[in-house]
Design a protein around this motif. Structure first.
Motif, PDB file in Angstrom:
ATOM      1  N   PRO A  22      36.881 -29.277  -4.181  1.00 57.42           N
ATOM      2  CA  PRO A  22      37.804 -28.972  -3.068  1.00 57.42           C
ATOM      3  C   PRO A  22      39.273 -29.213  -3.418  1.00 57.42           C
ATOM      4  O   PRO A  22      40.137 -28.431  -3.029  1.00 57.42           O
ATOM      5  CB  PRO A  22      37.332 -29.916  -1.952  1.00 57.42           C
ATOM      6  CG  PRO A  22      35.883 -30.138  -2.249  1.00 57.42           C
ATOM      7  CD  PRO A  22      35.772 -30.133  -3.756  1.00 57.42           C
ATOM      8  N   GLN A  25      41.131 -26.200  -5.084  1.00 60.15           N
ATOM      9  CA  GLN A  25      41.262 -24.914  -4.398  1.00 60.15           C
ATOM     10  C   GLN A  25      42.705 -24.419  -4.349  1.00 60.15           C
ATOM     11  O   GLN A  25      42.972 -23.241  -4.586  1.00 60.15           O
ATOM     12  CB  GLN A  25      40.684 -24.983  -2.989  1.00 60.15           C
ATOM     13  CG  GLN A  25      39.176 -25.089  -2.986  1.00 60.15           C
ATOM     14  CD  GLN A  25      38.602 -25.212  -1.591  1.00 60.15           C
ATOM     15  OE1 GLN A  25      39.298 -25.053  -0.596  1.00 60.15           O
ATOM     16  NE2 GLN A  25      37.309 -25.486  -1.515  1.00 60.15           N
ATOM     17  N   GLU A  26      43.641 -25.298  -4.075  1.00 60.60           N
ATOM     18  CA  GLU A  26      45.032 -24.863  -3.961  1.00 60.60           C
ATOM     19  C   GLU A  26      45.590 -24.450  -5.323  1.00 60.60           C
ATOM     20  O   GLU A  26      46.365 -23.491  -5.413  1.00 60.60           O
ATOM     21  CB  GLU A  26      45.894 -25.949  -3.324  1.00 60.60           C
ATOM     22  CG  GLU A  26      47.304 -25.493  -3.004  1.00 60.60           C
ATOM     23  CD  GLU A  26      47.371 -24.230  -2.129  1.00 60.60           C
ATOM     24  OE1 GLU A  26      48.315 -23.438  -2.314  1.00 60.60           O
ATOM     25  OE2 GLU A  26      46.492 -24.016  -1.260  1.00 60.60           O
ATOM     26  N   ARG A  29      44.164 -21.021  -5.894  1.00 58.25           N
ATOM     27  CA  ARG A  29      44.866 -20.039  -5.036  1.00 58.25           C
ATOM     28  C   ARG A  29      46.241 -19.725  -5.620  1.00 58.25           C
ATOM     29  O   ARG A  29      46.651 -18.558  -5.680  1.00 58.25           O
ATOM     30  CB  ARG A  29      45.005 -20.564  -3.604  1.00 58.25           C
ATOM     31  CG  ARG A  29      45.658 -19.541  -2.658  1.00 58.25           C
ATOM     32  CD  ARG A  29      45.666 -20.020  -1.220  1.00 58.25           C
ATOM     33  NE  ARG A  29      46.707 -20.970  -0.948  1.00 58.25           N
ATOM     34  CZ  ARG A  29      47.914 -20.664  -0.472  1.00 58.25           C
ATOM     35  NH1 ARG A  29      48.234 -19.409  -0.206  1.00 58.25           N
ATOM     36  NH2 ARG A  29      48.800 -21.603  -0.254  1.00 58.25           N
ATOM     37  N   GLN A  50      45.971 -19.280   2.643  1.00 59.09           N
ATOM     38  CA  GLN A  50      44.788 -20.124   2.444  1.00 59.09           C
ATOM     39  C   GLN A  50      43.554 -19.490   3.080  1.00 59.09           C
ATOM     40  O   GLN A  50      42.491 -19.448   2.481  1.00 59.09           O
ATOM     41  CB  GLN A  50      45.018 -21.533   3.013  1.00 59.09           C
ATOM     42  CG  GLN A  50      43.839 -22.476   2.810  1.00 59.09           C
ATOM     43  CD  GLN A  50      43.460 -22.669   1.346  1.00 59.09           C
ATOM     44  OE1 GLN A  50      44.302 -22.967   0.530  1.00 59.09           O
ATOM     45  NE2 GLN A  50      42.193 -22.488   1.016  1.00 59.09           N
ATOM     46  N   SER A  54      40.327 -18.182   1.032  1.00 60.38           N
ATOM     47  CA  SER A  54      38.994 -18.727   1.324  1.00 60.38           C
ATOM     48  C   SER A  54      37.992 -17.608   1.579  1.00 60.38           C
ATOM     49  O   SER A  54      36.875 -17.638   1.049  1.00 60.38           O
ATOM     50  CB  SER A  54      39.038 -19.663   2.531  1.00 60.38           C
ATOM     51  OG  SER A  54      39.770 -20.822   2.209  1.00 60.38           O
ATOM     52  N   LEU A  58      36.149 -17.937  -1.883  1.00 60.17           N
ATOM     53  CA  LEU A  58      35.247 -19.068  -1.624  1.00 60.17           C
ATOM     54  C   LEU A  58      34.054 -18.702  -0.757  1.00 60.17           C
ATOM     55  O   LEU A  58      33.374 -19.580  -0.247  1.00 60.17           O
ATOM     56  CB  LEU A  58      36.032 -20.211  -0.962  1.00 60.17           C
ATOM     57  CG  LEU A  58      37.253 -20.714  -1.735  1.00 60.17           C
ATOM     58  CD1 LEU A  58      37.980 -21.786  -0.934  1.00 60.17           C
ATOM     59  CD2 LEU A  58      36.869 -21.225  -3.116  1.00 60.17           C
ATOM     60  N   SER A  59      33.760 -17.412  -0.597  1.00 62.19           N
ATOM     61  CA  SER A  59      32.679 -17.009   0.303  1.00 62.19           C
ATOM     62  C   SER A  59      31.293 -17.354  -0.236  1.00 62.19           C
ATOM     63  O   SER A  59      30.344 -17.419   0.525  1.00 62.19           O
ATOM     64  CB  SER A  59      32.765 -15.516   0.607  1.00 62.19           C
ATOM     65  OG  SER A  59      32.527 -14.762  -0.569  1.00 62.19           O
ATOM     66  N   TYR A  84      34.912 -16.429  -9.304  1.00 63.38           N
ATOM     67  CA  TYR A  84      33.969 -16.493  -8.189  1.00 63.38           C
ATOM     68  C   TYR A  84      32.768 -15.648  -8.549  1.00 63.38           C
ATOM     69  O   TYR A  84      32.819 -14.772  -9.421  1.00 63.38           O
ATOM     70  CB  TYR A  84      34.608 -16.025  -6.872  1.00 63.38           C
ATOM     71  CG  TYR A  84      34.980 -14.563  -6.843  1.00 63.38           C
ATOM     72  CD1 TYR A  84      34.018 -13.566  -6.628  1.00 63.38           C
ATOM     73  CD2 TYR A  84      36.296 -14.161  -7.024  1.00 63.38           C
ATOM     74  CE1 TYR A  84      34.357 -12.229  -6.607  1.00 63.38           C
ATOM     75  CE2 TYR A  84      36.639 -12.816  -7.006  1.00 63.38           C
ATOM     76  CZ  TYR A  84      35.662 -11.861  -6.803  1.00 63.38           C
ATOM     77  OH  TYR A  84      35.999 -10.536  -6.785  1.00 63.38           O
TER      78      TYR A  84
END
Length: 181
Positions: A22, A25-26, A29, A50, A54, A58-59, A84
């Protein structure tokens, strides 16, 4: 197959490939937005918020290549690349997956993309996917075209005039496919 996977890059840097944390993530991105702003490989034409990141990245499953803590230096890890992995289609066609890849610009050409591509093929098979399909590889993205062909992907189609690059050039997009079994 157990994660993380370890590799030594062409520049002797030890790296690991693992699920994205987690707190990464930034960073991912920001890297994706940098790649989007380059305007050469992703269809988006503006940075992702964001929420948009996501929904897009991030799905399902998300992975990173980071510097490895295995060298005993206890330095903070750094994200060098990411990808991903998710179903390309819903329902009865969800056994075909899709993936998207990004690498820090200054680290391209060191083998990070190949490491991620090879790992993605193993991970996708382990997760039960039966094939991988890339819907939109810009024909001008020569490193990706060469990588996917070297990993056994076939070009199964092309989309004429699919991409309007920032410099005004209009190029084809290629559709790649590879069965996993």
């Amino acid at each position: 197959m157990e994660l993380p996977l370890y590799q030594v890059l062409k520049n002797d840097l030890a790296v690991e490939l693992d699920y994205m944390k987690p707190q990464e993530q930034e960073v991912v991105r920001s890297l994706l937005n940098l790649v989007i702003n380059e305007g050469k490989t992703y269809p988006q034409n503006k940075p992702l918020s964001q929420a948009a990141f996501s929904a897009y990245w991030l799905s399902q499953d998300a992975f990173v290549v980071r510097t490895s803590g295995q060298d005993g230096t206890h330095k903070p890890t750094e994200v060098l690349g990411a990808f991903y992995l998710k179903p390309n289609f819903p329902g009865m066609c969800s056994h075909i997956c899709n993936a998207g890849f990004i690498v820090q610009p200054e680290l391209r050409g060191l083998g990070i993309g190949r490491f991620m591509g090879e790992a993605m093929l193993m991970i996708a098979a382990k997760l039960g996917y039966e094939a991988v399909m890339f819907n939109l590889v810009f024909e001008t993205n020569t490193p990706s075209v060469q990588l996917w062909q070297s990993l056994g992907f076939d070009i199964i189609g092309n989309i004429p005039r699919a991409v309007k690059l920032a410099d005004g050039q209009v190029v084809e997009a290629l559709i790649f496919y590879r069965a996993l079994h």
